[in-house]
Design a protein around this motif. Structure first.
Motif, PDB file in Angstrom:
ATOM      1  N   THR A  87       0.829  -1.211   0.000  1.00  0.00           N
ATOM      2  CA  THR A  87       0.000   0.000   0.000  1.00  0.00           C
ATOM      3  C   THR A  87       0.861   1.258   0.000  1.00  0.00           C
ATOM      4  OG1 THR A  87      -0.193  -0.241   2.392  1.00  0.00           O
ATOM      5  CG2 THR A  87      -2.026  -1.070   1.090  1.00  0.00           C
ATOM      6  N   SER A  88       2.108   1.122  -0.425  1.00  0.00           N
ATOM      7  CA  SER A  88       2.981   2.287  -0.563  1.00  0.00           C
ATOM      8  C   SER A  88       3.490   2.356  -2.004  1.00  0.00           C
ATOM      9  CB  SER A  88       4.157   2.199   0.409  1.00  0.00           C
ATOM     10  OG  SER A  88       3.723   2.453   1.719  1.00  0.00           O
ATOM     11  N   LEU A 103       3.179   7.928   2.810  1.00  0.00           N
ATOM     12  CA  LEU A 103       3.151   6.608   2.151  1.00  0.00           C
ATOM     13  C   LEU A 103       3.569   6.670   0.689  1.00  0.00           C
ATOM     14  CD1 LEU A 103      -0.159   5.116   3.596  1.00  0.00           C
ATOM     15  CD2 LEU A 103       2.183   4.762   4.371  1.00  0.00           C
ATOM     16  N   LYS A 113       8.353   7.524  -0.372  1.00  0.00           N
ATOM     17  CA  LYS A 113       9.263   6.426  -0.023  1.00  0.00           C
ATOM     18  C   LYS A 113      10.135   6.088  -1.223  1.00  0.00           C
ATOM     19  CE  LYS A 113       6.135   4.636   3.402  1.00  0.00           C
ATOM     20  NZ  LYS A 113       6.206   3.578   4.372  1.00  0.00           N
ATOM     21  N   CYS A 116      10.455  -0.771   5.979  1.00  0.00           N
ATOM     22  CA  CYS A 116       9.113  -0.647   5.399  1.00  0.00           C
ATOM     23  C   CYS A 116       8.791  -1.950   4.684  1.00  0.00           C
ATOM     24  CB  CYS A 116       9.026   0.512   4.416  1.00  0.00           C
ATOM     25  SG  CYS A 116       7.393   0.562   3.643  1.00  0.00           S
ATOM     26  N   GLY A 117       7.884  -2.703   5.280  1.00  0.00           N
ATOM     27  CA  GLY A 117       7.508  -4.004   4.715  1.00  0.00           C
ATOM     28  C   GLY A 117       6.677  -3.888   3.457  1.00  0.00           C
ATOM     29  N   ASN A 118       6.063  -2.714   3.233  1.00  0.00           N
ATOM     30  CA  ASN A 118       5.302  -2.541   1.990  1.00  0.00           C
ATOM     31  C   ASN A 118       6.236  -2.342   0.810  1.00  0.00           C
ATOM     32  OD1 ASN A 118       2.381  -2.763   2.203  1.00  0.00           O
ATOM     33  ND2 ASN A 118       2.573  -1.193   3.789  1.00  0.00           N
ATOM     34  N   MET A 148       8.965  -3.180  13.731  1.00  0.00           N
ATOM     35  CA  MET A 148       8.698  -1.740  13.722  1.00  0.00           C
ATOM     36  C   MET A 148       8.448  -1.289  15.164  1.00  0.00           C
ATOM     37  SD  MET A 148       8.399   0.874  11.751  1.00  0.00           S
ATOM     38  CE  MET A 148       8.058   0.335  10.091  1.00  0.00           C
ATOM     39  N   LYS A 153       5.663   4.332  15.841  1.00  0.00           N
ATOM     40  CA  LYS A 153       4.319   4.551  15.296  1.00  0.00           C
ATOM     41  C   LYS A 153       3.339   4.433  16.458  1.00  0.00           C
ATOM     42  CE  LYS A 153       6.358   3.836  11.259  1.00  0.00           C
ATOM     43  NZ  LYS A 153       6.680   4.822  10.248  1.00  0.00           N
ATOM     44  N   HIS A 164      -2.458   6.297   9.229  1.00  0.00           N
ATOM     45  CA  HIS A 164      -2.356   5.415   8.045  1.00  0.00           C
ATOM     46  C   HIS A 164      -3.759   5.095   7.538  1.00  0.00           C
ATOM     47  CE1 HIS A 164      -0.720   2.380   5.423  1.00  0.00           C
ATOM     48  NE2 HIS A 164       0.452   2.332   6.026  1.00  0.00           N
ATOM     49  N   ILE A 180      -2.517  -0.108   7.394  1.00  0.00           N
ATOM     50  CA  ILE A 180      -1.497  -0.266   8.441  1.00  0.00           C
ATOM     51  C   ILE A 180      -0.229  -0.775   7.752  1.00  0.00           C
ATOM     52  CG2 ILE A 180      -2.169  -2.652   9.055  1.00  0.00           C
ATOM     53  CD1 ILE A 180      -1.450  -1.844  12.025  1.00  0.00           C
ATOM     54  N   GLY A 181       0.932  -0.382   8.248  1.00  0.00           N
ATOM     55  CA  GLY A 181       2.195  -0.862   7.680  1.00  0.00           C
ATOM     56  C   GLY A 181       2.353  -2.361   7.909  1.00  0.00           C
ATOM     57  N   VAL A 182       3.183  -2.972   7.077  1.00  0.00           N
ATOM     58  CA  VAL A 182       3.382  -4.428   7.154  1.00  0.00           C
ATOM     59  C   VAL A 182       3.988  -4.829   8.503  1.00  0.00           C
ATOM     60  CG1 VAL A 182       4.766  -6.306   6.190  1.00  0.00           C
ATOM     61  CG2 VAL A 182       3.653  -4.661   4.675  1.00  0.00           C
TER      62      VAL A 182
HETATM   63  O1  NQM Z   1       5.273  -1.052   8.896  1.00  0.00           O
HETATM   64  C1  NQM Z   1       4.073   2.930   6.839  1.00  0.00           C
HETATM   65  C2  NQM Z   1       3.767   1.439   5.007  1.00  0.00           C
HETATM   66  C3  NQM Z   1       4.466   1.818   6.240  1.00  0.00           C
HETATM   67  C4  NQM Z   1       5.568   1.036   6.771  1.00  0.00           C
HETATM   68  C5  NQM Z   1       4.666   3.502   7.993  1.00  0.00           C
HETATM   69  C6  NQM Z   1       5.410  -0.417   6.639  1.00  0.00           C
HETATM   70  C7  NQM Z   1       5.737  -1.284   7.780  1.00  0.00           C
HETATM   71  O2  NQM Z   1       2.580   1.213   5.030  1.00  0.00           O
HETATM   72  O3  NQM Z   1       6.444  -2.249   7.523  1.00  0.00           O
HETATM   73  O4  NQM Z   1       5.048  -0.952   5.622  1.00  0.00           O
HETATM   74  O5  NQM Z   1       4.496   2.881   9.044  1.00  0.00           O
HETATM   75  O6  NQM Z   1       5.259   4.550   7.897  1.00  0.00           O
HETATM   76  O7  NQM Z   1       4.410   1.381   3.943  1.00  0.00           O
END
Ligand code: NQM
Length: 385
Positions: free
Chosen positions: A14-15, A57, A60, A94-96, A213, A267, A291, A294-296
């Protein structure tokens, strides 16, 4: 004069952002960061002079090179820029964006496809994290190619795509000293308002945790929220954001991260009981805006906190039984399922996390960078983190 730099513009999960081969960027870190700021058009709220999408987002960058240690196929360095700041932060993951690394490397010929599927070991240089990533590489008339078409759907992305699976091998304590950097699963914190703030001191329960994270989890209701608010509603609540930022600065110190005012972590994650059949509901500030999903690694970390007895999320969570759990994290645009494997001898210990993402090559070409950005380190280098 402008300098053309080869880049692929890719969505990862989602990034989204440009991906570069490390060898196509300046070797000097300060010059590299100046180039990345010019590429994205930062600092400027609208990033009108660059590729950035006016949101964290879409601010990056991915930098990829061949593995330099035995057993590692690819190395990935993630850079987080901000629309309105002159920072380039490479200290967190960043897992995305990680989901686009193997497609990028195949597109650029850094690695070759292995068969209908290609599995590659990737080291994320930001924190030394290892993972195995599998992408679809079917045979086409032009040879084996990355497939972006398929039925895999992730919430936060409108179309379906080919699945990309990420199997994380070691995530605990990515930026922090360990999984629970305060040494406790729950801390009660007194938050003092900074000078000029309009809120009163308050006490709040938090779980400070880092399984990929750094995150601070707290109950949505403890800050007067339901947890079902839309991100725009939360982003417009300046009083709430001021309280969350004060809590962030304080817990940053508590987590051994020092002054986090210029960092994009921890976060700040509001948790509440699930409403849509998931395990837990979340609203995650990254860290100054909420967000849309949510980040990965944030999702992996929330899922891990849910498993830990005594955490703020454990009591709210509805977890499936078994040592291998599909933990569904609800977020503003749907849910994110992470598969957690627990140590068979210690149900409090997550030993592996796996998940599904998708990615897509959006554009290939050259991004034009002012020659002045290539000058060597110095002058404004001290602004760059
Ligand atoms: O938590 C957003 C995203 C992220 C980081 C952030 C992510 C992760 O959605 O691994 O992917 O938390 O800034 O790309």
């Amino acid at each position: 004069m402008q300098k053309p730099v080869p880049a692929l513009f890719m969505r990862g999960g989602t990034s989204r952002g440009p991906f570069f081969l490390e060898s196509d960027l300046p070797a000097d870190t300060a010059a590299r960061d100046r180039v990345l700021l010019a590429v994205m058009g930062s600092p400027d709220r609208r990033q009108i002079d660059g590729l950035g999408g006016a949101h964290p987002l879409t601010s990056k960058v991915g930098i990829v090179r061949t593995g330099t240690t035995p057993g590692v196929d690819l190395e990935f360095l993630f850079a987080q820029l901000q629309p309105d700041r002159d920072t380039v932060d490479t200290t967190a993951n960043c897992g995305n964006m990680l989901a686009a690394v193997v497609p990028f490397a195949l597109e650029r010929g850094v690695i070759q496809a292995q068969g209908d599927q290609t599995t590659v070991r990737v080291l994320t240089r930001n924190t030394g994290m290892l993972c195995d990533i599998t992408v679809q590489t079917p045979l086409t008339p032009a040879g084996r190619q990355v497939s972006y078409e398929g039925e895999a759907r992730i919430d936060g992305v409108p179309n379906t795509s080919a699945p990309i699976t990420i199997n994380f091998l070691d995530t605990a304590g990515s930026v922090c000293s360990g999984l629970l950097p305060t040494g406790r699963v729950l801390d009660r914190v007194r938050v003092e308002p900074p000078a000029g703030a309009s809120f009163q001191p308050f006490d709040i329960d938090v779980t400070c945790i880092d399984n990929g994270m750094p995150l601070v989890l707290f109950r949505a209701r403890d800050l007067g929220c339901t947890g079902q608010e839309k991100p725009a509603e939360l982003n417009a609540d300046t009083d709430l954001k001021a309280r969350i930022e004060a809590l962030r600065l304080q817990t940053g110190e508590l987590m051994g991260l020092g002054d986090v005012s210029g960092r994009n972590y921890p976060k700040m994650t509001l948790v509440s009981a699930p409403q849509a059949g998931g395990a837990i509901n979340t609203r995650c500030f990254i860290p100054h805006v909420c967000h849309e999903a949510i980040g990965v690694l944030a999702a992996v970390t929330v899922g891990t906190a849910c498993v830990l007895e005594g955490s703020v999320s454990n009591a709210l969570a509805q977890l499936p039984d078994g040592a291998r759990k599909a933990v569904s994290i609800e977020h503003p645009s749907g849910e994110f399922t992470v598969e957690l494997e627990l140590d068979p001898h210690d149900a409090q210990k997550v030993v592996r996390a796996a998940l599904l993402r998708t990615a897509r090559l959006i554009m290939r070409g050259e991004v034009m960078v002012p020659e002045s950005a290539w000058q060597a380190a110095g002058v404004d280098g001290e602004h760059v983190r």
